[in-house]
Design a protein around this motif. Sequence first.
Motif, mmCIF file in Angstrom:
data_model
loop_
_atom_site.group_PDB
_atom_site.id
_atom_site.type_symbol
_atom_site.label_atom_id
_atom_site.label_comp_id
_atom_site.label_asym_id
_atom_site.label_seq_id
_atom_site.Cartn_x
_atom_site.Cartn_y
_atom_site.Cartn_z
ATOM 1 N N LEU A 92 1.249 -1.008 -0.003
ATOM 2 C CA LEU A 92 0.088 0.011 -0.258
ATOM 3 C C LEU A 92 0.576 1.158 -0.124
ATOM 4 O O LEU A 92 2.076 1.568 0.390
ATOM 5 N N GLU A 96 -2.151 5.115 2.217
ATOM 6 C CA GLU A 96 -3.352 4.192 2.397
ATOM 7 C C GLU A 96 -3.693 3.511 3.554
ATOM 8 O O GLU A 96 -4.286 2.900 4.084
ATOM 9 N N ASN A 97 -2.129 3.464 3.568
ATOM 10 C CA ASN A 97 -1.847 2.869 5.577
ATOM 11 C C ASN A 97 -2.472 3.472 6.098
ATOM 12 O O ASN A 97 -2.864 2.869 7.097
ATOM 13 N N PRO A 132 3.623 3.579 -3.026
ATOM 14 C CA PRO A 132 4.158 2.238 -2.440
ATOM 15 C C PRO A 132 5.100 1.924 -1.310
ATOM 16 O O PRO A 132 6.304 2.370 -1.765
#
Length: 306
Positions: A92, A96-97, A132
Amino acid sequence: MTAIVELRHLSKSFGTTVALDGLSLAIPEGSVVGLLGPNGAGKTTLINCLTTLLRPDSGSATIAGHDLLTEPDKVRAHIAVTGQFAAIDETLTGRENLVFFGRLLRLGKDEAKDRAGGLLERFGLSAEADKPVKTYSGGMRRKLDLAASLVVPRPVLFLDEPTTGLDPVSRETLWDTVRDLRSTGVTILLTTQYLEEADQLADRIVVIDHGKVVAEGTAQELKDRVGGGAVCEIRIADPGVREKAMAVLGRSAEGEDGPIVLPAEGVEALAGIVKTLEAAKIEPDDLALRKPTLDDVFRSLTGRPE
Ligand SMILES: Nc1ncnc2c1ncn2[C@@H]1O[C@H](COP(=O)(O)OP(=O)(O)OP(=O)(O)O)[C@@H](O)[C@H]1O
Ligand SMILES: [Mg+2]
């Protein structure tokens, strides 16, 4: 002041290794406690027990009045933790994390996004936020991991070596964050390998070794134990000569290398040291008088450098 974290005779062994040996500790609400100890002293084991990741063999502990063993859910609702090793998802993005953590902790979608954006900015990760995590450097991961523990504010925060691997600027950011959190009443237990960090941040310092508390106090109280006013630092490169100097100066607890450090308050004490060395025909490579540091405390308590 009431203790928000209280442990009594906590023990934990792994086979024949005793990691925690009847450890008792009370952490006052709203304070920052620095937990110091050499590698293998039991710091991570203690944090894992207090965060319900490990079950202690015996003893008890309460957090915000809730019993660790009988009310683990209530304990979890009061704590946040950043472990020694990153707990983030590699595939992620950073954003997003953080949103994911927020959602796990039951924040609404917009709130989770807002919190994530704010924390990414605070830790200087905005530019990489949408890449990412597997493309992040070690320090960037560390910062993201810290941010993840702050997504939802909790009254008690455990930080296991939060600044290991961070560059000096990021370390300052983390220190400021800890100070900010403290000013809002958050209680923080942090472990660190950097004694200066404990000196800067902690209201109280607890030194553990072999799973036991070996000293506890403010940074100043601990420094006073090695030499209230000043210490004399003697450097001798030759191991044989160094050993001889230790013998004549009556030092036995020193580690195998590094300077010999001894209390030297006042000119007389210093003169005494110089005379002793002279009488033994020892010529040190360097001899200096300085104020005691936490490193001195650490060496004198554990017999090894941190
Ligand atoms: N899962 C495990 N299985 C076996 N032994 C363990 C385990 N976890 C920790 N230990 C042992 O318990 C002791 C305490 O380890 P711990 O990780 O708590 O130390 P630490 O103070 O956090 O050290 P460091 O500064 O290196 O992080 C060590 O002797 C370690 O080898
Ligand atoms: Mg550890």
